[in-house]
Design a protein around this motif. Structure first.
Motif, short mmCIF file in Angstrom:
data_model
loop_
_atom_site.label_atom_id
_atom_site.label_comp_id
_atom_site.label_asym_id
_atom_site.label_seq_id
_atom_site.Cartn_x
_atom_site.Cartn_y
_atom_site.Cartn_z
N MET A 1 -0.46 -13.64 1.21
CA MET A 1 -0.01 -12.33 0.76
C MET A 1 -1.21 -11.46 0.41
O MET A 1 -2.08 -11.85 -0.38
N LYS A 2 -1.28 -10.29 1.04
CA LYS A 2 -2.37 -9.37 0.77
C LYS A 2 -2.05 -8.54 -0.46
O LYS A 2 -1.01 -7.89 -0.54
N LEU A 3 -2.98 -8.56 -1.42
CA LEU A 3 -2.77 -7.83 -2.67
C LEU A 3 -3.10 -6.36 -2.49
O LEU A 3 -4.02 -5.99 -1.76
N MET A 4 -2.34 -5.51 -3.17
CA MET A 4 -2.60 -4.08 -3.11
C MET A 4 -3.83 -3.74 -3.93
O MET A 4 -3.92 -4.07 -5.12
N PRO A 5 -4.83 -3.10 -3.32
CA PRO A 5 -6.05 -2.75 -4.08
C PRO A 5 -5.80 -1.59 -5.04
O PRO A 5 -5.10 -0.63 -4.71
N VAL A 6 -6.39 -1.69 -6.22
CA VAL A 6 -6.27 -0.65 -7.24
C VAL A 6 -7.66 -0.40 -7.82
O VAL A 6 -8.39 -1.34 -8.14
N GLY A 7 -8.02 0.85 -7.94
CA GLY A 7 -9.29 1.22 -8.57
C GLY A 7 -9.05 1.75 -9.96
O GLY A 7 -8.19 2.63 -10.16
N VAL A 8 -9.80 1.22 -10.94
CA VAL A 8 -9.64 1.62 -12.33
C VAL A 8 -11.00 2.04 -12.89
O VAL A 8 -11.95 1.24 -12.87
#
Length: 336
Positions: A1-8
């Motif tokens: 499962m490919k995780l959704m990238p998030v920038g913080v």
């Protein structure tokens, strides 16, 4: 499962979050208050969250990992290359979102115990700088009245009381009292440094990693505790060479085509740990009865400072090998 990238992009009170919804294609870029930050990620599908390795990043990384997310901390220089617009929170969050999707060396997420050890090291380092400022001031002030002492902290503490007694008949009493107070501050700083070193020893007494690498020549208590805490997890590095490169003990490169020139060491990574390793290597070369055939041969070809850096590089690789493989240090193997 490919995780959704998030920038913080984290800050003291406001966190800027940027991601593109993989299902709808909707772009989300919003500032969240500190007390709402974790709530936003609670009960969400696992994400790949990228953050710069700055103040507070390790704390938030631990919190987000408890919620089931994967966190990747990245050096600020790596993220900077992906900022294609003006410098602001929105652009920074977008740059982090781009960077987290690229292959690159992540910063190991440290435990609270490791951060506590590094905090003690930072306090000690600050006190050492403060003590140096105090002793330099005393050296300079006394030199104005013809009293020149040998370099070194121990010489100053030992000789200043006698010098002040000798000058008390010539100089105003208010100045003599002030100089005595300055000497008292130096001695109190000495006591605080000793207390910090005792706390470092107490905090690390049950750490098998610190005990194992303390057997390496040139690696004392301070270097061992700083190395274990700074490294985080030894398995985050593929090899000892990668760890030495991370510390900044490998040459910089410049050139084009097939013409590559090696320069001085890169001095990237952890400046404090690099200093401890180089100082430890220098001590081995100067004080050890038998520094080893490898060091002896190197000194015939290179100056002592170059040899110290080369030995520090070797020490870093040995530290990684001992911690990564869980084997005790063997002198014979290290000198081959």
């Amino acid at each position: 499962m490919k995780l959704m990238p998030v920038g913080v992009d984290i800050a003291k009170n406001v966190m800027q979050v940027h991601f593109v919804n993989t299902d709808t294609g909707e772009i989300f870029n919003k500032a969240l208050k500190r007390d709402k930050f974790l709530e936003f990620f609670t009960n969400r599908s696992p994400c790949l969250i990228g953050m710069e390795a700055c103040g507070g990043a390790h704390h938030w990384a631990r919190q987000l990992m408890r919620l089931g997310h994967t966190v990747k901390l990245m050096p600020g220089e790596f993220v900077k290359a992906f900022n294609i617009r003006n410098k602001n929170d929105t652009a920074d969050a977008q740059a982090i979102w781009r960077a987290v999707q690229q292959p690159g060396k992540a910063v190991a997420i440290k435990t609270e115990q490791q951060q506590a050890m590094l905090a003690l090291h930072r306090i000690r380092s600050q006190l050492m700088k403060f003590r140096l400022m105090q002793t330099n001031a005393l050296h300079g002030l006394l030199a104005e009245y013809g009293e020149v002492m040998r370099k070194g902290h121990a010489s100053l503490v030992r000789n200043v009381p006698e010098i002040l007694a000798r000058l008390s008949g010539r100089l105003p009493a208010v100045l003599i009292d002030s100089l005595r107070e300055q000497l008292g501050e130096v001695e109190r700083t000495d006591t605080r440094i000793t207390d910090i070193e005792r706390r470092i020893r107490e905090l690390s007494k049950n750490d098998p990693g610190v005990k194992a690498i303390s057997e390496i020549p040139g690696v004392g208590l301070l270097t061992a505790t700083a190395a274990v805490a700074s490294m985080g997890d030894a398995h985050a590095f593929r090899s000892g060479r990668e760890f030495a490169s991370w510390v900044g003990l490998v040459p910089r490169q410049t050139g084009t085509g097939e013409k590559i020139q090696l320069l001085g060491i890169s001095k990237r990574g952890d400046k404090y740990l690099r200093k401890l390793l180089v100082n430890g290597a220098h001590s081995v070369i100067q004080n050890a009865r038998e520094p080893g055939l490898w060091v002896t041969d190197l000194l015939k070809r290179r100056p002592i400072n170059v040899a110290s850096v080369a030995l520090a590089n070797k020490m870093a690789r040995i530290i990684w090998a001992v911690l990564a493989h869980g084997r005790p240090y063997r002198k014979e193997a290290a000198h081959n």
